[in-house]
Design a protein around this motif. Sequence first.
Motif, short mmCIF file in Angstrom:
data_model
loop_
_atom_site.label_atom_id
_atom_site.label_comp_id
_atom_site.label_asym_id
_atom_site.label_seq_id
_atom_site.Cartn_x
_atom_site.Cartn_y
_atom_site.Cartn_z
N GLU A 1 8.80 12.37 -2.53
CA GLU A 1 7.58 12.74 -1.80
C GLU A 1 6.67 11.54 -1.56
OE1 GLU A 1 5.85 16.80 -2.55
OE2 GLU A 1 6.98 16.56 -4.43
N THR A 2 7.22 10.36 -1.54
CA THR A 2 6.53 9.11 -1.20
C THR A 2 5.26 8.88 -2.01
OG1 THR A 2 7.25 9.63 1.08
CG2 THR A 2 5.99 7.61 0.76
N PRO A 3 5.37 8.74 -3.31
CA PRO A 3 4.20 8.34 -4.11
C PRO A 3 3.70 6.95 -3.69
CG PRO A 3 6.21 8.18 -5.40
CD PRO A 3 6.58 8.86 -4.12
N ILE A 4 2.42 6.70 -3.95
CA ILE A 4 1.78 5.45 -3.50
C ILE A 4 1.56 4.52 -4.68
CG2 ILE A 4 -0.28 4.46 -2.44
CD1 ILE A 4 -0.62 7.14 -0.94
N ILE A 5 2.04 3.29 -4.53
CA ILE A 5 1.78 2.24 -5.51
C ILE A 5 0.70 1.35 -4.91
CG2 ILE A 5 2.79 0.53 -7.06
CD1 ILE A 5 4.17 3.29 -7.11
N ASP A 6 -0.47 1.31 -5.52
CA ASP A 6 -1.64 0.62 -4.98
C ASP A 6 -1.99 -0.56 -5.89
OD1 ASP A 6 -4.41 -0.11 -4.39
OD2 ASP A 6 -4.46 1.70 -3.18
N GLY A 7 -1.90 -1.76 -5.33
CA GLY A 7 -2.16 -2.96 -6.13
C GLY A 7 -3.61 -3.31 -6.30
N GLY A 8 -4.50 -2.58 -5.62
CA GLY A 8 -5.93 -2.85 -5.79
C GLY A 8 -6.37 -4.22 -5.33
N GLN A 9 -5.58 -4.84 -4.44
CA GLN A 9 -5.88 -6.18 -3.91
C GLN A 9 -6.06 -7.22 -5.02
OE1 GLN A 9 -8.93 -6.22 -0.88
NE2 GLN A 9 -8.01 -4.51 0.24
N LYS A 10 -5.17 -7.15 -6.04
CA LYS A 10 -5.30 -8.05 -7.18
C LYS A 10 -4.05 -8.89 -7.45
CE LYS A 10 -8.69 -5.21 -9.61
NZ LYS A 10 -8.99 -4.41 -10.84
N GLY A 11 -3.15 -9.00 -6.50
CA GLY A 11 -1.94 -9.80 -6.68
C GLY A 11 -0.80 -9.17 -5.93
N ASP A 12 0.44 -9.55 -6.27
CA ASP A 12 1.60 -8.84 -5.74
C ASP A 12 1.61 -7.42 -6.29
OD1 ASP A 12 2.53 -11.13 -4.42
OD2 ASP A 12 3.63 -11.79 -6.19
N VAL A 13 1.98 -6.46 -5.46
CA VAL A 13 2.05 -5.08 -5.94
C VAL A 13 3.30 -4.89 -6.80
CG1 VAL A 13 2.00 -2.64 -5.30
CG2 VAL A 13 0.84 -4.32 -3.86
N ILE A 14 4.45 -5.33 -6.31
CA ILE A 14 5.70 -5.23 -7.08
C ILE A 14 6.38 -6.59 -7.06
CG2 ILE A 14 7.95 -4.11 -7.30
CD1 ILE A 14 6.83 -1.72 -5.79
N LYS A 15 6.64 -7.14 -8.25
CA LYS A 15 7.41 -8.37 -8.38
C LYS A 15 8.82 -8.03 -8.87
CE LYS A 15 3.76 -11.72 -9.43
NZ LYS A 15 3.30 -12.72 -10.42
N VAL A 16 9.81 -8.64 -8.25
CA VAL A 16 11.21 -8.43 -8.66
C VAL A 16 11.79 -9.78 -9.06
CG1 VAL A 16 13.49 -7.61 -7.99
CG2 VAL A 16 11.43 -6.45 -7.12
N ASN A 17 12.20 -9.87 -10.33
CA ASN A 17 12.78 -11.11 -10.84
C ASN A 17 14.16 -10.86 -11.43
OD1 ASN A 17 10.31 -12.51 -10.30
ND2 ASN A 17 9.47 -11.67 -12.19
N ALA A 18 14.86 -9.85 -10.93
CA ALA A 18 16.18 -9.50 -11.48
C ALA A 18 17.13 -9.16 -10.34
CB ALA A 18 16.05 -8.31 -12.43
#
Length: 391
Positions: free
Chosen positions: A78-95
């Motif tokens: 149902e498309t939940p929202i991930i909100d970064g609050g304008q404080k950096g990258d919202v999602i970082k992927v290092n794998a």
Amino acid sequence: MGKIKNTTLRILITFVSLIFSTTTLSARTIEVGEGKAFSTITEAISVAKPHDVVCIYGKKIYKERLTINKPITLKGVETPIIDGGQKGDVIKVNADNVVIEGLQVQNSARSSEVDYCGVHVKDAHSVVVRNCIFRKNQFSVMYQNCKNGLVANNNISSDITYNPIMGNAVHCWKSDNMHITGNKIGHNRDGIYLEFVNNSHIAHNSVSGCARYGLHFMFSHFNVYNGNHFFHNQAGVAVMFAHHVEMINNTFEFNRGTSSYGLLIKELQYSTIKWNRFLNNTVGLLIDGGSDLNVHHNTIKNNGWGMRLISASTNDTIYHNNFLGNTFDMTTNVSYNRNTVDGNYWDKYEGYDLNKDGYGDVPFHPLSLFSMLAEQNENVLFFFFYKNQTQ
């Protein structure tokens, strides 16, 4: 007898070990949401094992910034929202082997010094971002030094209009074997930007409303671009400093302005441009420094300039294209160039075909004196428009 018992015991131990090994390797589903095991995504990711699925339920706003450093799937229902609050990258992927799908990702930080992202993938392979919505991010999806990435079926646009902090929708740097397909991209600086990206496939994307280029790539070789639709972008599409590129069955239309092109080519070698449609652009196709290009079976229609062939272009073969309804079909800035223009259809042709072979018996010269003067000095276009208005 003792040997038989020992052998049986070893077999039993091996069997039990296999059972536990299989159990460990099987993926679990870790649920996040109201009434679920976890209330935050960060907690769920922290307990997830490799290959687990973190499933987020409900159309809820999660004000979190996430870091994924293990091969998991992050899946929204149902498309939940991930909100970064304008404080950096919202999602970082290092794998490696991470999948992100079914989420709305929004509100990365904004800066003229740092490229903040909705999803930022770095030094990883086989990372998938699909079926997501991106809003209000500086850069929506960025891959850096990656391989085998997939960006598919996302809806991407940004509300940022201040040029120093405006980023790109899909931005790839120094990556190989990328697949960018089926995305709907709206307002950004560039829709799709590729630099040092090789052996990749960009297909069936719809890109419009960008403040600069719908597609912009440099130093990116052995790539295929097919079935894309680029329209109403401020400057059109730019292909620069590349070789062995195939652009097939794309549509470039309604890219208008003093510096707008359906397709701008700058220093492109050993490439093919075929079965494309250049419609209603200020300039349909500009080739500057094209070398050993095959440009054929394209429709170039209702543009101001159908094709501009600049002096640095050599050994290009331009054939079996349809030139229809353009103000100027073709212009160049030199009296002689080493290109082959043959077998094209020109709607302005007024010659004859007595032997009925489908080719005019009298050669057509698409370069008019007026178009040559306009190529040298655009101010003479005033007289062209004045003449048309007074007729």
